[in-house]
Design an enzyme around this catalytic site. Sequence first.
Site, PDB file in Angstrom:
ATOM      1  N   TYR A  28     -16.624  35.048  30.372  1.00 19.87           N
ATOM      2  CA  TYR A  28     -15.596  35.987  30.846  1.00 19.87           C
ATOM      3  C   TYR A  28     -15.008  35.480  32.145  1.00 19.87           C
ATOM      4  CZ  TYR A  28     -14.508  40.212  28.340  1.00 19.87           C
ATOM      5  OH  TYR A  28     -13.967  41.099  27.466  1.00 19.87           O
ATOM      6  N   ARG A  65      -3.725  27.242  18.664  1.00 16.53           N
ATOM      7  CA  ARG A  65      -2.840  28.413  18.627  1.00 16.53           C
ATOM      8  C   ARG A  65      -2.902  29.113  19.980  1.00 16.53           C
ATOM      9  NH1 ARG A  65      -1.593  28.586  13.532  1.00 16.53           N
ATOM     10  NH2 ARG A  65      -0.130  30.264  13.902  1.00 16.53           N
ATOM     11  N   THR A 105       4.789  28.577  22.368  1.00 14.01           N
ATOM     12  CA  THR A 105       3.466  28.465  21.761  1.00 14.01           C
ATOM     13  C   THR A 105       3.008  27.027  21.991  1.00 14.01           C
ATOM     14  OG1 THR A 105       4.493  27.889  19.661  1.00 14.01           O
ATOM     15  CG2 THR A 105       3.823  30.180  19.942  1.00 14.01           C
ATOM     16  N   GLU A 150     -11.839  37.037  33.758  1.00 11.50           N
ATOM     17  CA  GLU A 150     -10.624  37.802  34.072  1.00 11.50           C
ATOM     18  C   GLU A 150     -10.107  37.434  35.459  1.00 11.50           C
ATOM     19  OE1 GLU A 150     -11.585  41.895  33.419  1.00 11.50           O
ATOM     20  OE2 GLU A 150     -11.249  41.738  31.279  1.00 11.50           O
ATOM     21  N   ASP A 179      12.728  30.663  24.878  1.00 11.25           N
ATOM     22  CA  ASP A 179      11.488  30.621  24.087  1.00 11.25           C
ATOM     23  C   ASP A 179      11.557  29.291  23.321  1.00 11.25           C
ATOM     24  OD1 ASP A 179       9.659  30.746  22.034  1.00 11.25           O
ATOM     25  OD2 ASP A 179      10.149  32.789  21.425  1.00 11.25           O
ATOM     26  N   LYS A 184       2.864  24.456  17.567  1.00 11.97           N
ATOM     27  CA  LYS A 184       3.890  24.031  16.601  1.00 11.97           C
ATOM     28  C   LYS A 184       4.131  22.532  16.803  1.00 11.97           C
ATOM     29  CE  LYS A 184       5.898  28.618  16.067  1.00 11.97           C
ATOM     30  NZ  LYS A 184       5.659  29.533  17.191  1.00 11.97           N
TER      31      LYS A 184
HETATM   32  N1  DSN Z   1       5.864  32.549  12.868  1.00 12.88           N
HETATM   33  C1  DSN Z   1       6.546  31.526  13.603  1.00 12.88           C
HETATM   34  C2  DSN Z   1       7.450  30.715  12.736  1.00 12.88           C
HETATM   35  O1  DSN Z   1       7.082  30.486  11.603  1.00 12.88           O
HETATM   36  O2  DSN Z   1       8.493  30.273  13.171  1.00 12.88           O
HETATM   37  C3  DSN Z   1       7.251  32.072  14.733  1.00 12.88           C
HETATM   38  O3  DSN Z   1       6.346  32.756  15.532  1.00 12.88           O
END
Ligand code: DSN
Length: 403
Positions: free
Chosen positions: A45, A225, A216, A47, A190, A219
């Site tokens: 933990y 993730r 994120t 925080e 984003d 990707k």
């Molecule tokens: N779910 C993602 C996508 O497939 O683009 C976006 O968060």
Amino acid sequence: MDKEIQSLIRKETIRQNKGIELIASENYASKDVRHACESILTNKYAEGYPHKRYYGGCEFVDQVEELAIERVKELFGSKFANVQPHSGSQANAEAYRALLPNGGKILSLVLNDGGHLTHGSPVSFSSFMYDFVFYPLNKDGHLDYDGILKVAQIEKPNLILAGYSAYPYAIDFKKLREIADKVGALFMVDMAHIAGLIAGGVHMNPVPYAHVVTSTTHKTLRGPRGGIILTNDEEIAKRINSAVFPFYQGGPLEHIIAAKAICFNEALQPPFKKYVRSVVENTKACRDEFKRLGAIVSDTDNHLFLLNVLDSFGLTGLDAQKKLEAINITTNKNMIPGDKLKPNKTSGLRIGFAAITTRGCDAKDARAIAKLIFDYLSNKIDDKKAKEEVKRIVSSWKLIQDI
Ligand code: DSN
């Protein structure tokens, strides 16, 4: 180990290895990244933030988190970074909180044109907490910067939002910032889909232009993730930290933050630049082959393109997605600009090359994939022949457990 879960992980490993993964938001994380995700750091933990924690025993997780912060700042050239967001959606919620009062007005892309749920969808928290207005793409599916300025002058938003889930073209962040400045709005990006392309130098970096950038890490960036938030503004950085903890989140996932640190380091190395260049080349090769064969496709500058399956093959996106899944090709149905069908059917498929390029897909494979999908969706080859061709194509690629 739990036998039921072990068996399901084994089945998923086989599925991932035998298939052609074309979902544009997916990728295969390295062994090092996966190793950190399963590490004992999950036990801790922590925080708060490094050296300002609510718990003792944080000496080493402080160093993990500081490394992640330093590396991501170096990767994207930002002055401040928060690496605690559990996901891209949470990063967006936290960024809105840091930038806007409740009910603040956000100008974002029409969702059916390639936006994201957290960019004002009626089924997301975003539209409940903020007042969203939208700009459309122009007729050929590109951003219309003059059109965005006009909507911004009429709507006078507090924030202009860019960065999309199904937009196949380059985005001019400098122009968007100029528009935001003209109407006195803040500018947020984003960059979840294109973060890896930005890190690898094949897409304009939004960090010098945006007040806040969210992303994120799983990707095109090819990490675990999770999410991140970047800014160059010290006051905004303070508000971001409070929005992440304690406003939206509790204890940070230090095992995932360690995996993020590894991913940022991987993305700083020369092979990552080569990887993202191949992603773009493969995407273009596949798209061009579809076009040559006579399919209706968008063009592309990045890791994805949109295939109009309704006009090309008389199939809805949903039916094409299901048909391809039966031969071990994974895609997702997607709205195309001006789509007449609903989001649960759609006229298009979104096709991306971030994942299979990691496994070793090259431009020749990318063209073979276009031909295979074209022939299969036009009923020129049957399931058996199509599955054999999938098997042949993936047979030269790396196994996902060896990445
Ligand atoms: N779910 C993602 C996508 O497939 O683009 C976006 O968060």
